[in-house]
Design an enzyme around this catalytic site. Structure first.
Site, PDB file in Angstrom:
ATOM      1  N   ARG A 235       0.841  -1.199   0.000  1.00  0.00           N
ATOM      2  CA  ARG A 235       0.000   0.000   0.000  1.00  0.00           C
ATOM      3  C   ARG A 235       0.878   1.252   0.000  1.00  0.00           C
ATOM      4  O   ARG A 235       1.870   1.323   0.736  1.00  0.00           O
ATOM      5  CB  ARG A 235      -0.902   0.028   1.241  1.00  0.00           C
ATOM      6  N   GLU A 264      -4.246   7.283  -5.631  1.00  0.00           N
ATOM      7  CA  GLU A 264      -4.361   6.526  -6.884  1.00  0.00           C
ATOM      8  C   GLU A 264      -5.676   6.849  -7.571  1.00  0.00           C
ATOM      9  O   GLU A 264      -6.722   6.746  -6.938  1.00  0.00           O
ATOM     10  CB  GLU A 264      -4.296   5.017  -6.595  1.00  0.00           C
ATOM     11  N   HIS A 283      -0.616   0.072  -9.924  1.00  0.00           N
ATOM     12  CA  HIS A 283      -1.368  -0.914  -9.129  1.00  0.00           C
ATOM     13  C   HIS A 283      -1.818  -2.102  -9.997  1.00  0.00           C
ATOM     14  O   HIS A 283      -3.017  -2.403 -10.110  1.00  0.00           O
ATOM     15  CB  HIS A 283      -2.581  -0.252  -8.454  1.00  0.00           C
TER      16      HIS A 283
HETATM   17  N1  LIG Z   1      -0.234  -4.474  -5.474  1.00  0.00           N
HETATM   18  C1  LIG Z   1      -1.347  -5.174  -5.510  1.00  0.00           C
HETATM   19  O1  LIG Z   1      -2.011  -5.265  -6.512  1.00  0.00           O
HETATM   20  C2  LIG Z   1      -1.777  -5.931  -4.270  1.00  0.00           C
HETATM   21  C3  LIG Z   1      -2.487  -7.116  -4.444  1.00  0.00           C
HETATM   22  C4  LIG Z   1      -2.823  -7.860  -3.326  1.00  0.00           C
HETATM   23  C5  LIG Z   1      -2.522  -7.392  -2.053  1.00  0.00           C
HETATM   24  N2  LIG Z   1      -1.871  -6.206  -1.920  1.00  0.00           N
HETATM   25  C6  LIG Z   1      -1.508  -5.726  -0.573  1.00  0.00           C
HETATM   26  O2  LIG Z   1      -0.429  -6.502  -0.094  1.00  0.00           O
HETATM   27  C7  LIG Z   1      -0.468  -6.568   1.321  1.00  0.00           C
HETATM   28  C8  LIG Z   1      -0.254  -8.002   1.805  1.00  0.00           C
HETATM   29  O3  LIG Z   1      -1.220  -8.871   1.245  1.00  0.00           O
HETATM   30  P1  LIG Z   1      -1.268 -10.400   1.687  1.00  0.00           P
HETATM   31  O4  LIG Z   1      -2.213 -11.085   0.762  1.00  0.00           O
HETATM   32  O5  LIG Z   1       0.089 -10.956   1.847  1.00  0.00           O
HETATM   33  O6  LIG Z   1      -1.977 -10.225   3.111  1.00  0.00           O
HETATM   34  P2  LIG Z   1      -1.812 -11.141   4.397  1.00  0.00           P
HETATM   35  O7  LIG Z   1      -2.914 -10.717   5.316  1.00  0.00           O
HETATM   36  O8  LIG Z   1      -1.716 -12.573   4.018  1.00  0.00           O
HETATM   37  O9  LIG Z   1      -0.386 -10.700   4.995  1.00  0.00           O
HETATM   38  C9  LIG Z   1      -0.151  -9.485   5.646  1.00  0.00           C
HETATM   39  C10 LIG Z   1       0.841  -9.774   6.753  1.00  0.00           C
HETATM   40  O10 LIG Z   1       1.242  -8.542   7.356  1.00  0.00           O
HETATM   41  C11 LIG Z   1       1.380  -8.788   8.739  1.00  0.00           C
HETATM   42  N3  LIG Z   1       1.332  -7.540   9.493  1.00  0.00           N
HETATM   43  C12 LIG Z   1       0.260  -6.743   9.737  1.00  0.00           C
HETATM   44  N4  LIG Z   1       0.623  -5.712  10.512  1.00  0.00           N
HETATM   45  C13 LIG Z   1       1.949  -5.831  10.747  1.00  0.00           C
HETATM   46  C14 LIG Z   1       2.904  -5.075  11.470  1.00  0.00           C
HETATM   47  N5  LIG Z   1       2.545  -3.965  12.130  1.00  0.00           N
HETATM   48  N6  LIG Z   1       4.177  -5.512  11.482  1.00  0.00           N
HETATM   49  C15 LIG Z   1       4.538  -6.642  10.833  1.00  0.00           C
HETATM   50  N7  LIG Z   1       3.685  -7.402  10.130  1.00  0.00           N
HETATM   51  C16 LIG Z   1       2.397  -7.015  10.091  1.00  0.00           C
HETATM   52  C17 LIG Z   1       0.241  -9.734   9.089  1.00  0.00           C
HETATM   53  O11 LIG Z   1       0.467 -10.406  10.298  1.00  0.00           O
HETATM   54  C18 LIG Z   1       0.254 -10.659   7.874  1.00  0.00           C
HETATM   55  O12 LIG Z   1       1.061 -11.805   8.073  1.00  0.00           O
HETATM   56  C19 LIG Z   1      -1.806  -5.945   1.716  1.00  0.00           C
HETATM   57  O13 LIG Z   1      -1.546  -4.598   2.066  1.00  0.00           O
HETATM   58  C20 LIG Z   1      -2.599  -5.939   0.455  1.00  0.00           C
HETATM   59  O14 LIG Z   1      -3.534  -4.892   0.466  1.00  0.00           O
HETATM   60  C21 LIG Z   1      -1.485  -5.470  -2.999  1.00  0.00           C
END
Ligand SMILES: NC(=O)c1ccc[n+]([C@@H]2O[C@H](COP(=O)([O-])OP(=O)(O)OC[C@H]3O[C@@H](n4cnc5c(N)ncnc54)[C@H](O)[C@@H]3O)[C@@H](O)[C@H]2O)c1
Length: 324
Positions: A235, A264, A283
């Site tokens: 993000r 965005e 994105h």
């Molecule tokens: N660029 C894109 O198109 C795209 C696509 C999918 C997801 N995303 C973003 O990617 C990110 C991760 O997605 P994901 O599917 O792996 O999610 P997920 O929920 O599987 O993983 C996120 C991880 O971050 C950890 N986390 C949360 N707060 C934390 C903190 N303060 N310190 C350390 N770790 C922390 C959680 O414990 C979790 O393991 C999200 O922000 C999602 O919105 C972006």
């Protein structure tokens, strides 16, 4: 007639079975091209029964205007940060999402950005397109230390690929994936700050929360290794754009590869669009045919299951779900 608001562009633009599935529902579909602002959402809701939404602003005001007709929100994707999730749960509207369908695709995009920065790929391709044979020297990634902040679904896929490229992998997560880390040889650090200090490549994969917002800023960048390359497929708000641009300009940060921005689409004068050693993609981290078809299928099934009294594949809150 049941009316559904559909806002996500990749869902609409990429062919696949999800279109047929939605059409066969017989519902009326209102199509918009998101992400939509709160103002636009307020214009649209009120007489819709369900949404398949992307990163549209679903605030308390939008939910209030949408009620009492709104029955279900099906989030296309995993990030819920543009939705007032507490309020949605409080008023009892079920919210579904799509975990586990786009992680491999986003991890591949993270590597696309990483390799592009290390080998000056965009710059070099632009030179040859201009008829020039300007040869820049890059760096290997093998043997470097990658710090992964957030070892969730995407972070773990990045770790797997990093190991295959011969990188040392260190990381931090508030919920440490013990078995995975053990199996893959990922070193556990005690805090985000420790990872920041050690990484030569830093890859951000946490959700956007009050704790993670602005985690990469002038103060934290100061603690990092000189020339660190930072990747962000999570993000935009995790990174302070002005501080990042200044650090790229000074060379403190050697490169920033990001798929996401704090705004965005960004305004034309966004400070990162023309920053030094910066690659911004719009994105598209999860926007592959394979991933979109998986994600759109899941978002559609989640929505239709609600109206058919079947269980959701993944509900993101505890609001009551109908039974058959
Ligand atoms: N660029 C894109 O198109 C795209 C696509 C999918 C997801 N995303 C973003 O990617 C990110 C991760 O997605 P994901 O599917 O792996 O999610 P997920 O929920 O599987 O993983 C996120 C991880 O971050 C950890 N986390 C949360 N707060 C934390 C903190 N303060 N310190 C350390 N770790 C922390 C959680 O414990 C979790 O393991 C999200 O922000 C999602 O919105 C972006």
């Amino acid at each position: 007639m049941t009316r559904i608001l559909l806002t996500t562009t990749s869902y609409q633009d990429i062919p696949g079975d999800h279109h047929k599935m939605l059409e066969e529902s017989g519902f009326e579909i209102i199509r918009e091209r998101g992400p939509l602002t709160e103002a636009r959402m307020l214009e649209l809701v009120g007489d819709i029964d369900g949404m398949i939404c992307g990163d549209d602003a679903i605030t308390a005001a939008v939910v209030d205007k949408a009620l009492p007709r709104l029955k279900v929100i099906s989030k296309y994707g995993i990030g819920l940060d543009k939705i007032d999730t507490d309020y949605v749960e409080k008023v009892g509207v079920p919210l579904t999402f799509c975990p586990g369908v786009n992680h491999t695709t986003v991890a591949e995009h993270t590597f696309a950005l990483m390799l592009a920065l290390f080998r000056h790929l965009v710059e070099e391709a632009n030179y040859t397109r201009d008829g020039k044979w300007t040869r820049l020297s890059g760096h290997e990634i093998m043997g470097k230390t990658i710090g992964i902040v957030g070892l969730g679904r995407i972070g773990r896929e990045v770790a797997i690929r990093a190991k295959a490229f011969g990188l040392r992998v260190v990381g931090y997560d508030i919920y440490w994936p013990e078995a995975f880390a053990e199996e893959m040889g990922v070193e556990r650090f005690d805090s985000i700050a420790e990872v920041f200090k050690e990484a030569e490549i830093l890859s951000l994969h946490t959700n956007l929360t009050a704790e993670t917002e602005n985690m990469v800023c002038a103060e934290s960048i100061e603690t990092m290794k000189d020339g660190v390359v930072i990747l962000n497929c999570a993000r935009g708000e995790l990174v302070n754009p002005k501080d990042m641009a200044a650090a790229l300009e000074s060379g403190k940060v050697g490169g920033y590869g990001t798929d996401v921005l704090d705004v965005e689409p960004p305004p034309a004068d966004h400070v990162l669009l023309k920053a030094k050693n910066c690659i911004v993609t719009p994105h598209i981290g999860s926007r592959t045919h394979e991933s979109v078809q998986r994600q759109a299928g899941m978002a559609t099934r989640n929505l239709l299951n609600y109206f058919n009294g079947k269980p959701a594949e993944a509900q993101a809150n505890k609001a009551p779900w109908p039974s058959a």
